[in-house]
Design an enzyme around this catalytic site. Structure first.
Site, mmCIF file in Angstrom:
data_model
loop_
_atom_site.group_PDB
_atom_site.id
_atom_site.type_symbol
_atom_site.label_atom_id
_atom_site.label_comp_id
_atom_site.label_asym_id
_atom_site.label_seq_id
_atom_site.Cartn_x
_atom_site.Cartn_y
_atom_site.Cartn_z
ATOM 1 C CE LYS A 1 0.095 5.124 7.876
ATOM 2 N NZ LYS A 1 -1.303 5.374 8.178
ATOM 3 C CG ASP B 1 5.664 3.495 1.650
ATOM 4 O OD1 ASP B 1 5.770 4.091 2.737
ATOM 5 O OD2 ASP B 1 4.629 3.527 0.956
ATOM 6 C CG PHE C 1 -1.854 1.198 1.254
ATOM 7 C CD1 PHE C 1 -3.099 1.086 0.659
ATOM 8 C CD2 PHE C 1 -1.498 2.408 1.819
ATOM 9 C CE1 PHE C 1 -3.978 2.172 0.636
ATOM 10 C CE2 PHE C 1 -2.359 3.498 1.800
ATOM 11 C CZ PHE C 1 -3.602 3.374 1.211
HETATM 12 N N1 PLP Z 1 2.472 4.160 2.427
HETATM 13 C C1 PLP Z 1 2.202 3.356 3.455
HETATM 14 C C2 PLP Z 1 3.114 2.210 3.757
HETATM 15 C C3 PLP Z 1 1.075 3.573 4.251
HETATM 16 O O1 PLP Z 1 0.799 2.750 5.271
HETATM 17 C C4 PLP Z 1 0.235 4.673 3.943
HETATM 18 C C5 PLP Z 1 -0.990 4.910 4.726
HETATM 19 O O2 PLP Z 1 -1.515 4.054 5.373
HETATM 20 C C6 PLP Z 1 0.567 5.499 2.880
HETATM 21 C C7 PLP Z 1 1.697 5.212 2.127
HETATM 22 C C8 PLP Z 1 -0.276 6.697 2.517
HETATM 23 O O3 PLP Z 1 -0.161 7.657 3.530
HETATM 24 P P1 PLP Z 1 -1.270 8.835 3.655
HETATM 25 O O4 PLP Z 1 -2.536 8.173 4.088
HETATM 26 O O5 PLP Z 1 -0.701 9.753 4.700
HETATM 27 O O6 PLP Z 1 -1.367 9.473 2.338
#
Ligand code: PLP
Length: 403
Positions: free
Chosen positions: A258, A229, A144
């Site tokens: 986050k 990520d 994700f």
């Molecule tokens: N990347 C990862 C691994 C995530 O867990 C998330 C959100 O859960 C995101 C990207 C996207 O972050 P945002 O919701 O702040 O756009």
């Protein structure tokens, strides 16, 4: 608390939300009005132990006094001037992020998905500089990376939503942890491998050392970038400041968000020196990103989290939590690292029903898939909080295992 007494309450809040908010979320029937450390209070005054922290955001606990103070002081002094000028908290935060990780340059964003957008731009422009016009980005199934179109295209499960199409071209995926398929997929046209060190939204699936090593080697051979990520795994969540520190690889780019802002929206795309200068004026930007207040909050968060004693405690408490959970009736396995824990339930137990029951009992968790509870407690909990959470989960599961 007077602000609690003055609130409009759950029913009115719910009615307003259902009338005026787009229906993009299914919300639990709770109206939280206050938080302190690992605790939350709803509008009726009931308190909850928060083992979700707004999906790994309030990692230093709710309203940590140092974060509140940093925000208050900065808000009194200067809130916003845009990225057309220098501001001290942003520059200091960039230094701290870079020096604590890859050593290159930082681009700030307001969210995780935007941090990923920046990483995609870095990867594509880096590929162009190597003469690759239509480069590809390779991810794992189950990854994700966010909801904006670039990040969405790199999020295989969601990118299949044809109603939102057409999707951005130039993305492909291989099964999670399939090192052979990954090696096969990475070639001359690859701009980057973009993966999570531990898949969070998919239910806490640890990416294997073999897969990470293969990703690193394949990127090195192809001249592509390895982007990790760390939006969910970073800022201490797994017991090191960055999850990659506990793996055999070092990425070229990492994304964070986050927990970085302690509750305020801020994200970052951090590069290694080798790709630090890829983006130049005009390539990318954001009006709000890295603003003084969010940056001051992030500096306060890193001051708390980037502490070997706290990080050791995260590893120890995480191991203790998993040991305790694994002997509970109804628990099949635990997955994760540090205080990023997925609890796999026995076949036939509906995790959504358990999650709802736990909320009733006063424990906030999340259900990322039908057989899994996700626990992302504050990093500042102690063993008493672990005991309380395990007791509540154990009591709840009894109702689902004894018939
Ligand atoms: N990347 C990862 C691994 C995530 O867990 C998330 C959100 O859960 C995101 C990207 C996207 O972050 P945002 O919701 O702040 O756009």
């Amino acid at each position: 608390m007077s602000d609690v007494a003055d609130g409009i309450g759950l029913e009115e809040t719910r009615a307003l939300a259902e009338r005026y908010l787009m229906s993009t979320y299914r919300r639990a029937p709770v109206d939280f009005v206050r938080g302190e450390g690992p605790l939350l209070w709803d509008a009726e005054g009931k308190h909850y132990l928060d083992f979700l922290t707004g999906i790994s955001v309030c990692s230093v606990g709710h309203c940590h006094p140092d974060v509140v103070k940093a925000v208050r002081v900065q808000a009194h002094q200067l809130m916003h001037v845009s990225n057309l000028f220098y501001t001290e908290p942003m520059a200091q935060l960039a230094e701290r992020l870079s020096e604590s990780s890859l050593g290159g340059r930082v681009f700030f964003s307001n969210s995780g998905t935007e941090a990923v957008e920046c990483a995609i731009k870095v990867a594509r422009k880096h590929a162009h500089s190597r003469g690759i016009a239509s480069a590809e980005i390779v991810s794992f199934e189950g990854d994700f990376h966010g909801r904006s179109y670039g990040a969405l295209a790199a999020t295989p499960g969601l990118a299949e939503n044809a109603a939102l199409g057409p999707m951005l071209a130039g993305f492909r995926s291989v099964p999670h942890n399939d090192a052979a398929a990954l090696r096969e997929a990475v070639g001359e046209r690859t701009a980057a491998v973009l993966i999570e060190p531990i898949q969070g939204e998919a239910g806490i699936n640890v990416t294997s050392e073999e897969a990470l090593r293969t990703a690193r080697e394949a990127c090195d051979e192809a001249g592509a970038l390895l982007i990790l990520d760390e939006i969910q795994t970073g800022v201490g969540r797994t017991g090191s400041l960055w999850a990659y520190e506990q793996t055999p690889v070092r990425p070229d780019v990492l994304t964070s968000a986050k927990a970085l802002g302690g509750g305020l929206p801020i994200g970052a795309c951090v590069t290694a020196p080798s790709c630090a200068d890829v983006l130049q004026p005009g390539d990318h930007g954001s009006t709000f990103a890295g603003g003084p207040v969010a940056s001051a909050a992030a500096l306060a968060v890193l001051e708390i989290v980037d502490d070997p004693a706290l990080l050791r405690q995260v590893r120890e408490l995480g191991a203790h939590l998993c040991e305790k959970l694994e002997v509970l009736a109804g628990v099949r396995e635990t997955r994760g690292r540090g205080l990023m824990v997925g609890v796999g339930l026995e076949h036939g137990i509906d995790a959504a029903a358990v999650g709802a029951d736990l909320l009733e009992r006063g424990l906030v968790v999340n259900v990322p898939r039908p057989d899994t509870l996700r626990l992302l407690p504050p990093l500042v909990i102690d063993s008493d909080h672990v005991e309380m959470a395990v007791d509540l989960i154990g009591e709840s599961l009894l109702g689902f295992t004894t018939g």
